[in-house]
Design an enzyme around this catalytic site. Structure first.
Site, PDB file in Angstrom:
ATOM      1  N   VAL A  49       0.834  -1.200   0.000  1.00  0.00           N
ATOM      2  CA  VAL A  49       0.000   0.000   0.000  1.00  0.00           C
ATOM      3  C   VAL A  49       0.874   1.256   0.000  1.00  0.00           C
ATOM      4  O   VAL A  49       0.509   2.279  -0.598  1.00  0.00           O
ATOM      5  CB  VAL A  49      -0.949   0.004   1.218  1.00  0.00           C
ATOM      6  CG1 VAL A  49      -1.775   1.293   1.270  1.00  0.00           C
ATOM      7  CG2 VAL A  49      -1.878  -1.209   1.172  1.00  0.00           C
ATOM      8  N   CYS A  50       2.020   1.181   0.644  1.00  0.00           N
ATOM      9  CA  CYS A  50       2.878   2.363   0.812  1.00  0.00           C
ATOM     10  C   CYS A  50       3.239   3.064  -0.502  1.00  0.00           C
ATOM     11  O   CYS A  50       3.143   4.299  -0.582  1.00  0.00           O
ATOM     12  CB  CYS A  50       4.142   1.995   1.583  1.00  0.00           C
ATOM     13  SG  CYS A  50       3.816   1.390   3.252  1.00  0.00           S
ATOM     14  N   PRO A  51       3.654   2.331  -1.550  1.00  0.00           N
ATOM     15  CA  PRO A  51       3.958   3.039  -2.801  1.00  0.00           C
ATOM     16  C   PRO A  51       2.774   3.823  -3.349  1.00  0.00           C
ATOM     17  O   PRO A  51       2.945   4.932  -3.865  1.00  0.00           O
ATOM     18  CB  PRO A  51       4.366   1.906  -3.757  1.00  0.00           C
ATOM     19  CG  PRO A  51       4.822   0.808  -2.874  1.00  0.00           C
ATOM     20  CD  PRO A  51       3.967   0.899  -1.643  1.00  0.00           C
ATOM     21  N   ILE A  54       2.592   7.099  -1.336  1.00  0.00           N
ATOM     22  CA  ILE A  54       3.675   8.025  -1.656  1.00  0.00           C
ATOM     23  C   ILE A  54       3.423   8.676  -3.014  1.00  0.00           C
ATOM     24  O   ILE A  54       3.573   9.893  -3.187  1.00  0.00           O
ATOM     25  CB  ILE A  54       5.036   7.301  -1.653  1.00  0.00           C
ATOM     26  CG1 ILE A  54       5.338   6.726  -0.264  1.00  0.00           C
ATOM     27  CG2 ILE A  54       6.152   8.249  -2.098  1.00  0.00           C
ATOM     28  CD1 ILE A  54       5.342   7.731   0.847  1.00  0.00           C
TER      29      ILE A  54
END
EC number: 1.11.1.26
Length: 199
Positions: A49-51, A54
């Site tokens: 999920v992080c990408p 960002i």
């Protein structure tokens, strides 16, 4: 831990600047310099999920700048991992480059000071803090790891804060930029209720 109405904990740590330079002693208070800021945490680089988050923040960065808001991201990764991740995202053609500061919280001290550490995994939950020009936390959201955040809602809350600071009127449910607020008087709430009853 609810930090709304409290001063934002200050910190000094290593970081990657928006230009990709390593800053050994990045200080949060000095960087924000009496400006509204968004401080957000993600669990780890090179995950799932992080990408998406960002990239989403980066795509909307001009909207934060237009509102004169500093954007700072934090995870437990080292500055070298941050640097590699920035390059990976760019080389994959997903974004040109990440244009906001990425802080390294290797010792997990920052996430603990904000009370958003996952109790079992030791990473940060997906937390976002809206901090005013006096360094008071005015809004916070915390998501569990599987759930990405809504950048549009973050921008809406910035608009609400700036509206309140400018006009002194409070923002009702579902308020968005361009809407009227409510004056904090009996007459003010009466006018608001009268207005919505006619819709």
């Amino acid at each position: 831990m609810v930090l709304v109405t409290y001063p934002a904990p200050d910190f000094t740590a290593s970081a990657i600047s928006c230009n990709g330079d390593i800053i050994n002693n990045f200080n949060f208070k000095e960087f924000t310099n009496n400006q509204t800021s968004i401080l957000f945490f993600w669990p780890m680089d090179f995950t799932f999920v992080c990408p998406s988050e960002i990239i989403a923040f980066n795509q909307e960065l001009s909207k934060f700048k237009k509102r004169n808001v500093k954007l700072i991201g934090v995870s437990i990764d080292s500055v070298y991992v941050h640097h590699a991740w920035r390059n990976t995202l760019s080389h994959n053609g997903q974004i040109d480059k990440i244009n906001f500061t990425m802080v390294s919280d290797l010792k997990r001290e920052i996430q603990r000071s904000y009370g958003i550490e996952h109790p079992q995994l030791g990473v940060a939950l997906r937390a976002t803090f809206l901090i005013d020009k006096n360094r008071i936390i005015r809004h916070q959201t915390i998501n569990d790891l599987p759930f990405g955040r809504n950048i549009s809602e973050t921008l809406r809350m910035i608009d609400a804060l700036h509206f309140y600071e400018k006009y002194g009127e409070v923002c009702p449910a579902n308020w968005k930029k361009g809407d009227t607020g409510i004056k904090t008087t009996q007459e003010g709430i009466h006018k608001y209720l009268e207005k919505i009853s006619k819709k």
